[in-house]
Design an enzyme around this catalytic site. Structure first.
Site, PDB file in Angstrom:
ATOM      1  CG  ASP A  19      -0.912  -0.847   2.273  1.00 24.02           C
ATOM      2  OD1 ASP A  19      -0.265  -1.881   2.106  1.00 24.02           O
ATOM      3  OD2 ASP A  19      -1.459  -0.553   3.340  1.00 24.02           O
ATOM      4  CB  ALA A  79       9.534  -6.208   3.391  1.00 22.14           C
ATOM      5  CE  LYS A  89       7.158  -5.172   6.977  1.00 21.93           C
ATOM      6  NZ  LYS A  89       7.164  -3.713   6.818  1.00 21.93           N
ATOM      7  CG  HIS A 131      -6.383   0.213   6.249  1.00 19.01           C
ATOM      8  ND1 HIS A 131      -6.147   1.000   5.145  1.00 19.01           N
ATOM      9  CD2 HIS A 131      -5.176  -0.254   6.637  1.00 19.01           C
ATOM     10  CE1 HIS A 131      -4.855   0.998   4.878  1.00 19.01           C
ATOM     11  NE2 HIS A 131      -4.247   0.268   5.764  1.00 19.01           N
TER      12      HIS A 131
HETATM   13  N1  F0G Z   1       6.974  -3.110   1.222  1.00 17.21           N
HETATM   14  C1  F0G Z   1       6.406  -4.207   1.755  1.00 17.21           C
HETATM   15  C2  F0G Z   1       6.332  -5.465   0.958  1.00 17.21           C
HETATM   16  C3  F0G Z   1       5.885  -4.152   3.052  1.00 17.21           C
HETATM   17  O1  F0G Z   1       5.315  -5.248   3.570  1.00 17.21           O
HETATM   18  C4  F0G Z   1       5.989  -2.945   3.790  1.00 17.21           C
HETATM   19  C5  F0G Z   1       5.444  -2.843   5.131  1.00 17.21           C
HETATM   20  C6  F0G Z   1       6.595  -1.836   3.176  1.00 17.21           C
HETATM   21  C7  F0G Z   1       7.076  -1.958   1.892  1.00 17.21           C
HETATM   22  C8  F0G Z   1       6.716  -0.511   3.878  1.00 17.21           C
HETATM   23  O2  F0G Z   1       7.676  -0.596   4.878  1.00 17.21           O
HETATM   24  O3  F0G Z   1       6.379  -0.202   6.975  1.00 17.21           O
HETATM   25  O4  F0G Z   1       8.869  -0.127   6.933  1.00 17.21           O
HETATM   26  O5  F0G Z   1       7.564   1.669   5.877  1.00 17.21           O
HETATM   27  N2  F0G Z   1       4.653  -3.690   5.611  1.00 17.21           N
HETATM   28  C9  F0G Z   1       4.129  -3.722   6.974  1.00 17.21           C
HETATM   29  C10 F0G Z   1       3.156  -4.846   7.101  1.00 17.21           C
HETATM   30  C11 F0G Z   1       3.668  -2.427   7.514  1.00 17.21           C
HETATM   31  O6  F0G Z   1       2.453  -4.886   8.128  1.00 17.21           O
HETATM   32  O7  F0G Z   1       3.084  -5.707   6.230  1.00 17.21           O
HETATM   33  P1  F0G Z   1       7.606   0.241   6.238  1.00 17.21           P
END
Ligand code: F0G
Length: 471
Positions: free
Chosen positions: A137, A229, A270, A463
């Site tokens: 997102d 991630a 992550k 959300h």
């Molecule tokens: N790309 C992916 C694939 C992610 O899952 C996330 C974050 C981001 C970019 C953005 O990174 O949060 O460090 O700024 N995913 C979290 C989740 C928030 O809950 O899946 P971020």
């Protein structure tokens, strides 16, 4: 330990955080006061928090120890070099910018790649289309904020929870080619390969697919950015599933994977296991101009480019976390834990997306067939799960998907999923058993669960802050 049915947690727990238990009545009140939105609950009122695996897991003792080595110099610190050397060693990329988290990297590279296209080729950004297997997102958000469209080229079965496949995160290569042709290759400022594909259920992408995407991109002179991630989980799946890689180490597979991109953006919260941190890196001299423009933007957005969004200690911790997150036995345990949960839910008749890397994705559309998509079945399920057991999970469905800003119509959503995201080394197998038992209770009451409607609907990213009530 080869002959055991079950591999226990391959670590010792030495620091713990107490959590409080609550009553049904307490939780009913808490979720009502939170506008039927688990995002608005206080963490104190949550027994098992499965909102995200982002920055919520345990860290290793070596990561913790490394923090003490931090060099807090404003420029050219030793800690920056430790981090840049780890990146060179692991991914083979020359140029590193530390950022405060994943979206910190996105807010730099996305405007830079779009404006470089504009300047070099005299193109209009309103005609541009960026393409991914599936944009996360924030990645989609940054693309759109910069007036570029975002298009997903995922395989047909990606969101069908009745279909199992080894690499459900793959790009559909025909759709990718078609999207490039449709926009005109010059109008595609970048392609994002998201590994694993979070939105499709933490599903992996094969090396063969990443390689084919890269070959297409090179043919049309389009930069490829690896959204990294969960790079280590993706490498583990490749080792387990892709022909030819069974004897490779996670490190070797990672090195191979990153040949098929020009840059990487990483939420290090992550697989690199830090509470806060991110990376923006470029492979080589070919991207020196982009790197330099990113460094300039970094100064105003994040900080001087040798610390970006991070203090020295945090860069040391991240340098160690990148390695610790790739440990073979660690990944085997983590993926097995997610599979244990998914198998347990399947056994009681709660349909899930096939087990992926970081979470179980429950098919809420199938569990609550009487709740239509515009009444957000997965979000209603999240509220019910909290009421029953104090478990907080997150909707990946129509509520998250949002509305088309031009027509105001709800975007169609490929599936109504509830994500039970597993933080690293935080919950044990007995927690997984408790979650499965909670779903047994939820399932008994499923027919009574009501859909939801808005009391307050935010214009974007709704959300996070929406307030709802039962229909
Ligand atoms: N790309 C992916 C694939 C992610 O899952 C996330 C974050 C981001 C970019 C953005 O990174 O949060 O460090 O700024 N995913 C979290 C989740 C928030 O809950 O899946 P971020």
């Amino acid at each position: 330990m080869e002959n055991f049915k079950h591999l226990p947690e391959p670590f010792r727990i030495r620091v713990v955080e107490p959590v409080k238990t609550t009553t049904n009545e307490y939780r009913e009140k808490a979720i009502l006061e939170s506008g039927m939105n688990p995002f608005l609950l206080d963490s104190e009122d949550v027994f098992i928090d499965l909102l995200t695996d982002s920055g919520t897991g345990a860290v290793t003792q070596d990561m913790q120890a490394a923090m003490l080595r931090g060099d807090e110099a404003y420029s050219g610190s030793r800690s920056y070099h430790a981090l840049a050397n780890a990146v060179k060693d692991i991914f083979g990329y020359e140029f590193t910018i530390p950022t405060h988290q994943g979206r910190g990297a996105e807010q730099i590279y996305i405007p830079v790649l779009i404006s470089m296209r504009e300047k070099e080729k005299g193109l209009e950004r309103s005609k541009m289309v960026a393409i991914s297997n599936y944009f996360f997102d924030t990645t989609q958000g940054h693309t759109q904020v910069n007036c570029c469209k975002a298009k997903n080229a995922y395989i047909e079965d990606a969101f069908d929870t009745s279909v199992n496949a080894d690499f459900k995160g793959n790009f559909d290569l025909d759709k990718l080619e078609y999207a490039i042709q449709e926009a005109g290759p010059k109008n595609v400022p970048y392609i994002v390969s998201t590994i694993t594909c979070n939105s499709a259920g933490g599903q992996p992408v094969s090396i063969a697919n990443l390689k084919a995407v890269y070959e297409i991109a090179q043919r049309y002179d389009i930069p490829v950015i690896m959204d990294s991630a969960r790079f280590a989980e993706n490498a583990y799946f490749i080792q387990q599933r892709e022909p030819g890689y069974q004897d490779w180490t996670i490190e070797a597979i990672t090195r191979e994977t990153y040949k098929y991109a020009d840059g990487l953006a990483m939420s290090a919260k992550k697989d690199a296991m830090v509470q806060m941190g991110g990376l923006l890196c470029f492979k080589n001299e070919k991207f020196l101009d982009a790197y330099n423009e990113c460094r300039t933007l970094c100064v105003v957005q994040e900080g001087f480019p040798t610390y970006g969004g991070l203090e020295g200690g945090a860069m040391e911790r991240l340098a160690v976390g990148l390695y610790d997150g790739m440990r073979q036995e660690w990944l085997a345990y983590r993926i097995a834990q997610v599979k244990y949960l998914v198998d347990g839910l399947d056994e009681i008749g709660v349909v899930c997306q096939q087990a992926g890397g970081h979470a179980a994705f429950v098919d809420a559309g199938k569990l609550l067939p009487h709740v239509p998509p515009h009444q957000f079945p997965a979000h209603a399920l999240a509220c019910e799960l909290y009421k029953v057991a104090g478990i907080r999970a997150v909707e990946i469905g129509s509520l998250l998907q949002g509305r088309d800003p031009e027509t105001g119509k709800q975007y169609p959503c490929p599936a109504e999923l509830l994500r039970l995201t597993i933080p690293r080394a935080t919950y044990t197998q007995s927690h997984m058993d408790f979650i499965i038992e909670a779903f047994e209770k939820v399932k008994e009451r499923a027919a009574q669960v009501k859909g939801l409607e808005f009391v307050y609907e935010p214009p974007v990213l709704r959300h996070f802050t929406a307030r709802l009530k039962e229909v």
